[in-house]
Design an enzyme around this catalytic site. Sequence first.
Site, PDB file in Angstrom:
ATOM      1  N   LYS A 211    -102.477 -33.889  53.970  1.00 37.56           N
ATOM      2  CA  LYS A 211    -102.358 -35.073  53.268  1.00 37.56           C
ATOM      3  C   LYS A 211    -101.464 -36.205  54.060  1.00 37.56           C
ATOM      4  O   LYS A 211    -101.507 -37.455  54.110  1.00 37.56           O
ATOM      5  CB  LYS A 211    -101.718 -35.081  51.839  1.00 37.56           C
ATOM      6  CG  LYS A 211    -101.262 -36.205  51.173  1.00 37.56           C
ATOM      7  CD  LYS A 211    -102.097 -37.205  50.806  1.00 37.56           C
ATOM      8  CE  LYS A 211    -101.619 -38.716  50.655  1.00 37.56           C
ATOM      9  NZ  LYS A 211    -102.248 -39.362  49.424  1.00 37.56           N
ATOM     10  N   CYS A 265     -97.445 -44.763  49.725  1.00 35.84           N
ATOM     11  CA  CYS A 265     -97.828 -43.782  50.455  1.00 35.84           C
ATOM     12  C   CYS A 265     -97.707 -43.858  51.875  1.00 35.84           C
ATOM     13  O   CYS A 265     -96.779 -42.991  52.579  1.00 35.84           O
ATOM     14  CB  CYS A 265     -98.954 -43.636  50.113  1.00 35.84           C
ATOM     15  SG  CYS A 265     -99.672 -43.567  48.323  1.00 35.84           S
TER      16      CYS A 265
END
Length: 415
Positions: A211, A265
Amino acid sequence: MGISTVAVVGLGYIGLPTAAILAANGVPVTGVDVSSATVGAVNRGQVPFVEPDLAGYVSDAVSSGRLRAVSAPEPADAYIVAVPTPFMDDHKPDLSYIEAAARAIAPVLRGGELIVLESTSPPGTTRRMAEWVLDQRPDLSLDGSGDRPVVYFAHCPERVLPGRIMVEMVTNDRIVGGLTPEAAQRARELYQVFCQGEILLTDAVTAETAKLVENSFRDVNIAFANELSLVADKLGVDVWELIRLANHHPRVNILQPGPGVGGHCIAVDPWFIVDAAPEEARLIRTAREVNDAKPRWVLHKVVDAVADLGVPNPVIAAYGLAFKPNIDDLRESPAMEITTEIARTFPHATVLAVEPHVDELPAELAGLANVRLASTDEALAAGQVHVLLVDHTQFRALAGPLAGEPVVDTRGILR
Ligand code: SAJ
């Protein structure tokens, strides 16, 4: 599937859509949040933020009785932890929200449950979460040793794009990493309830790193585009034309430069890799620094444009505050940072902030006496220097009206 009830801990941008989509697929879900305002809103069938199609899912889930919000975890067969993982001032990850969630879940476990960490996390966090739970519950175990009932731990990072969450939650492939192979299998069964993409099994630390690598890949590529914008400016070359031409090569696909990288993010996750491997992650660190430096470069361009104008109290129009096009999310937005800095740098200027997706200025701008929210028409009429910060669809029509005006175009809107 041995999972008939699910608790989702953290009802934010990821947790609430996940809870609603599980409920839409027939699973009874409790949504857990420490904010009483969020719990109240969800129980009224309301969504405390904007995300296309989510409101319908949540109101259906609540009215069908399959989604109920509570302020502390209750017993369930599976737990999905979707709480924030910000970083601290020194770019070190702040795992306090995950620790608090783990410690809140531990007392209600009976053995046999699955606990999935969805929050984007530094390598090793799923194992730490297991330690926080099992420290509190020595009567339970990871593997059944000592005849103690097992708790299954897995990491399944979310990968949905804000603005497309309800679509991508169903269609994206998912990576599922277990602390044990059995935990990964159980997590796969849970996500198969609503995920139509491929579900790829691995171990927890590989899933955590995958991720972070995805968002770092994007950050590095955006940094390349942002660096090109500085190089092109120095050479007197139009960066948008440069990239358009280079991208005709069959193996070149350069992203677009902008005013910097925003959101919660891409500007955060690469730091978790840098923190985990500081000597090795040199390119990833530099990409962060390149992208973080871009707002200041844009500010210098505005300073130059104001100097060229030679007016003592100019009107500066800033178009867009969101962190990317066609959303209302202003958090961690380079456009916000630049607009604030323009207002501070020119205390005697009037700054007209144009953001069609909000009705009022956020607190940090509302607190500055020389900034106010304006319509596009007002900004076009009164602005003397125009700063294009977000490529919202409605700003694409600005090329005509701004022709010949002093413009700092960070998004290539005028092309
Ligand atoms: N940006 C550019 N140039 C580009 C593309 C983006 O300057 O060519 C800027 C945007 O304007 C914005 C920032 O980058 O300020 C981030 O926007 P984004 O659309 O690239 O990504 P996010 O933050 O909305 O969502 C990302 C996604 N990750 C990837 O595409 C690898 C999403 O799939 C993740 O789920 C999400 O982060 C997350 O939650 O981690």
